[in-house]
Motif scaffolding. Structure first.
Motif, PDB file in Angstrom:
ATOM      1  N   PRO A 172      62.963  29.131  58.197  1.00 17.50           N
ATOM      2  CA  PRO A 172      62.973  30.280  57.933  1.00 17.50           C
ATOM      3  C   PRO A 172      62.181  31.035  56.489  1.00 17.50           C
ATOM      4  CG  PRO A 172      65.329  29.609  57.841  1.00 17.50           C
ATOM      5  CD  PRO A 172      64.412  28.466  58.125  1.00 17.50           C
ATOM      6  N   GLU A 173      61.951  32.109  56.630  1.00 15.36           N
ATOM      7  CA  GLU A 173      61.077  32.846  55.435  1.00 15.36           C
ATOM      8  C   GLU A 173      61.901  32.398  54.293  1.00 15.36           C
ATOM      9  OE1 GLU A 173      57.852  34.481  53.503  1.00 15.36           O
ATOM     10  OE2 GLU A 173      58.179  33.762  55.582  1.00 15.36           O
ATOM     11  N   TRP A 174      63.214  32.658  54.197  1.00 17.32           N
ATOM     12  CA  TRP A 174      64.160  32.615  53.150  1.00 17.32           C
ATOM     13  C   TRP A 174      64.057  31.162  52.485  1.00 17.32           C
ATOM     14  CZ3 TRP A 174      68.065  29.176  52.778  1.00 17.32           C
ATOM     15  CH2 TRP A 174      68.580  28.877  53.967  1.00 17.32           C
ATOM     16  N   ALA A 175      63.759  30.056  53.109  1.00 18.09           N
ATOM     17  CA  ALA A 175      64.046  28.597  52.831  1.00 18.09           C
ATOM     18  C   ALA A 175      62.601  28.291  52.334  1.00 18.09           C
ATOM     19  CB  ALA A 175      64.334  27.890  54.023  1.00 18.09           C
ATOM     20  N   GLN A 176      61.576  28.951  52.511  1.00 22.35           N
ATOM     21  CA  GLN A 176      60.221  28.553  52.073  1.00 22.35           C
ATOM     22  C   GLN A 176      60.350  28.469  50.602  1.00 22.35           C
ATOM     23  OE1 GLN A 176      57.852  27.744  54.152  1.00 22.35           O
ATOM     24  NE2 GLN A 176      59.491  28.273  55.359  1.00 22.35           N
ATOM     25  N   ARG A 177      59.556  27.345  49.749  1.00 22.02           N
ATOM     26  CA  ARG A 177      59.721  27.073  48.315  1.00 22.02           C
ATOM     27  C   ARG A 177      59.743  28.353  47.533  1.00 22.02           C
ATOM     28  NH1 ARG A 177      56.911  21.898  46.332  1.00 22.02           N
ATOM     29  NH2 ARG A 177      58.971  21.236  45.355  1.00 22.02           N
ATOM     30  N   HIS A 178      58.865  29.393  47.487  1.00 20.82           N
ATOM     31  CA  HIS A 178      58.826  30.266  46.509  1.00 20.82           C
ATOM     32  C   HIS A 178      59.950  31.175  46.738  1.00 20.82           C
ATOM     33  CE1 HIS A 178      56.576  31.655  50.017  1.00 20.82           C
ATOM     34  NE2 HIS A 178      56.971  32.797  49.670  1.00 20.82           N
ATOM     35  N   ASN A 179      60.294  31.441  47.900  1.00 17.13           N
ATOM     36  CA  ASN A 179      61.553  32.230  47.892  1.00 17.13           C
ATOM     37  C   ASN A 179      62.889  31.600  47.843  1.00 17.13           C
ATOM     38  OD1 ASN A 179      60.012  34.387  49.000  1.00 17.13           O
ATOM     39  ND2 ASN A 179      59.926  33.823  51.092  1.00 17.13           N
ATOM     40  N   LEU A 180      63.198  30.356  48.084  1.00 11.84           N
ATOM     41  CA  LEU A 180      64.312  29.682  47.827  1.00 11.84           C
ATOM     42  C   LEU A 180      64.420  29.654  46.405  1.00 11.84           C
ATOM     43  CD1 LEU A 180      66.692  28.112  48.886  1.00 11.84           C
ATOM     44  CD2 LEU A 180      65.076  25.924  48.931  1.00 11.84           C
ATOM     45  N   HIS A 181      63.321  29.217  45.684  1.00 13.14           N
ATOM     46  CA  HIS A 181      63.538  29.095  44.000  1.00 13.14           C
ATOM     47  C   HIS A 181      63.967  30.535  43.373  1.00 13.14           C
ATOM     48  CE1 HIS A 181      61.643  25.080  42.987  1.00 13.14           C
ATOM     49  NE2 HIS A 181      61.512  25.120  44.569  1.00 13.14           N
ATOM     50  N   ARG A 182      63.377  31.418  43.904  1.00 15.53           N
ATOM     51  CA  ARG A 182      63.968  32.744  43.453  1.00 15.53           C
ATOM     52  C   ARG A 182      65.219  32.874  43.499  1.00 15.53           C
ATOM     53  NH1 ARG A 182      58.522  35.797  44.823  1.00 15.53           N
ATOM     54  NH2 ARG A 182      59.482  35.538  46.880  1.00 15.53           N
ATOM     55  N   ALA A 183      65.566  32.513  44.713  1.00 15.52           N
ATOM     56  CA  ALA A 183      67.162  32.938  45.180  1.00 15.52           C
ATOM     57  C   ALA A 183      67.944  32.342  44.536  1.00 15.52           C
ATOM     58  CB  ALA A 183      67.093  32.663  46.577  1.00 15.52           C
ATOM     59  N   LEU A 184      67.692  31.017  44.331  1.00  9.46           N
ATOM     60  CA  LEU A 184      68.718  29.897  43.563  1.00  9.46           C
ATOM     61  C   LEU A 184      68.721  30.508  42.239  1.00  9.46           C
ATOM     62  CD1 LEU A 184      67.551  26.452  44.956  1.00  9.46           C
ATOM     63  CD2 LEU A 184      69.808  27.690  45.262  1.00  9.46           C
ATOM     64  N   GLU A 185      67.622  30.772  41.510  1.00  6.95           N
ATOM     65  CA  GLU A 185      67.420  31.385  40.077  1.00  6.95           C
ATOM     66  C   GLU A 185      68.521  32.680  39.985  1.00  6.95           C
ATOM     67  OE1 GLU A 185      63.455  31.928  39.264  1.00  6.95           O
ATOM     68  OE2 GLU A 185      63.175  29.897  38.814  1.00  6.95           O
ATOM     69  N   ARG A 186      68.496  33.617  40.916  1.00  9.12           N
ATOM     70  CA  ARG A 186      69.462  34.758  40.850  1.00  9.12           C
ATOM     71  C   ARG A 186      70.827  34.241  41.183  1.00  9.12           C
ATOM     72  NH1 ARG A 186      67.641  39.101  44.994  1.00  9.12           N
ATOM     73  NH2 ARG A 186      69.342  40.117  43.914  1.00  9.12           N
ATOM     74  N   GLN A 187      70.896  33.331  42.115  1.00  8.16           N
ATOM     75  CA  GLN A 187      72.427  32.761  42.099  1.00  8.16           C
ATOM     76  C   GLN A 187      73.079  32.332  41.155  1.00  8.16           C
ATOM     77  OE1 GLN A 187      72.677  30.599  45.835  1.00  8.16           O
ATOM     78  NE2 GLN A 187      74.603  29.588  45.098  1.00  8.16           N
ATOM     79  N   PHE A 188      72.268  31.377  40.261  1.00  9.94           N
ATOM     80  CA  PHE A 188      72.991  30.530  39.224  1.00  9.94           C
ATOM     81  C   PHE A 188      72.514  31.455  37.781  1.00  9.94           C
ATOM     82  CE2 PHE A 188      72.503  27.554  42.626  1.00  9.94           C
ATOM     83  CZ  PHE A 188      73.868  27.060  42.886  1.00  9.94           C
ATOM     84  N   ALA A 189      71.973  32.489  37.970  1.00 11.74           N
ATOM     85  CA  ALA A 189      71.853  33.045  36.598  1.00 11.74           C
ATOM     86  C   ALA A 189      72.945  33.804  36.097  1.00 11.74           C
ATOM     87  CB  ALA A 189      70.695  34.321  36.853  1.00 11.74           C
ATOM     88  N   ASP A 190      72.925  33.880  34.653  1.00 11.88           N
ATOM     89  CA  ASP A 190      74.170  34.241  34.146  1.00 11.88           C
ATOM     90  C   ASP A 190      74.039  35.864  33.855  1.00 11.88           C
ATOM     91  OD1 ASP A 190      75.466  31.986  33.811  1.00 11.88           O
ATOM     92  OD2 ASP A 190      74.538  31.445  31.764  1.00 11.88           O
ATOM     93  N   GLY A 191      75.194  36.507  33.876  1.00 12.90           N
ATOM     94  CA  GLY A 191      75.176  38.002  33.597  1.00 12.90           C
ATOM     95  C   GLY A 191      75.075  38.737  34.836  1.00 12.90           C
ATOM     96  N   PRO A 192      74.525  40.133  34.675  1.00 15.37           N
ATOM     97  CA  PRO A 192      74.719  41.121  36.007  1.00 15.37           C
ATOM     98  C   PRO A 192      73.659  40.833  37.036  1.00 15.37           C
ATOM     99  CG  PRO A 192      73.966  42.042  34.098  1.00 15.37           C
ATOM    100  CD  PRO A 192      74.093  40.424  33.531  1.00 15.37           C
ATOM    101  N   ASN A 193      72.885  39.994  36.760  1.00 15.29           N
ATOM    102  CA  ASN A 193      71.925  39.681  37.770  1.00 15.29           C
ATOM    103  C   ASN A 193      72.266  38.569  38.759  1.00 15.29           C
ATOM    104  OD1 ASN A 193      70.175  41.637  37.086  1.00 15.29           O
ATOM    105  ND2 ASN A 193      69.096  40.410  35.467  1.00 15.29           N
TER     106      ASN A 193
END
Length: 79
Positions: A1-22
């Protein structure tokens, strides 16, 4: 799926593990998983998927609402 493509997955993981309100709650992406349907996961029908031993019977050992709320608060998804 589109969300699992490398560029999308990396952005999603960064947001998931980011600290703070984001920080992004993974339940908002994937939804809550209530069961594990092996036929759906592996796209195959096998008789052994229907037989559940005690390790595959989750009816008595479910996550409580209190546990879910504690997790969301601890992770910073809910205040």
């Amino acid at each position: 799926p589109e969300w699992a493509q490398r560029h999308n997955l990396h952005r999603a993981l960064e947001r998931q593990f980011a600290d703070g309100p984001n920080r992004l709650d993974p339940d908002k992406i994937f939804g809550e998983v209530l069961t594990c349907n092996l036929e759906e996961i592996f796209d195959k029908k096998k008789s052994r998927y229907q037989r559940r031993t005690s390790s595959g019977n989750w009816t008595k050992d479910h996550v409580t609402i209190a546990e879910k709320l504690t997790y969301k608060r601890t992770m910073g998804y809910q205040k």
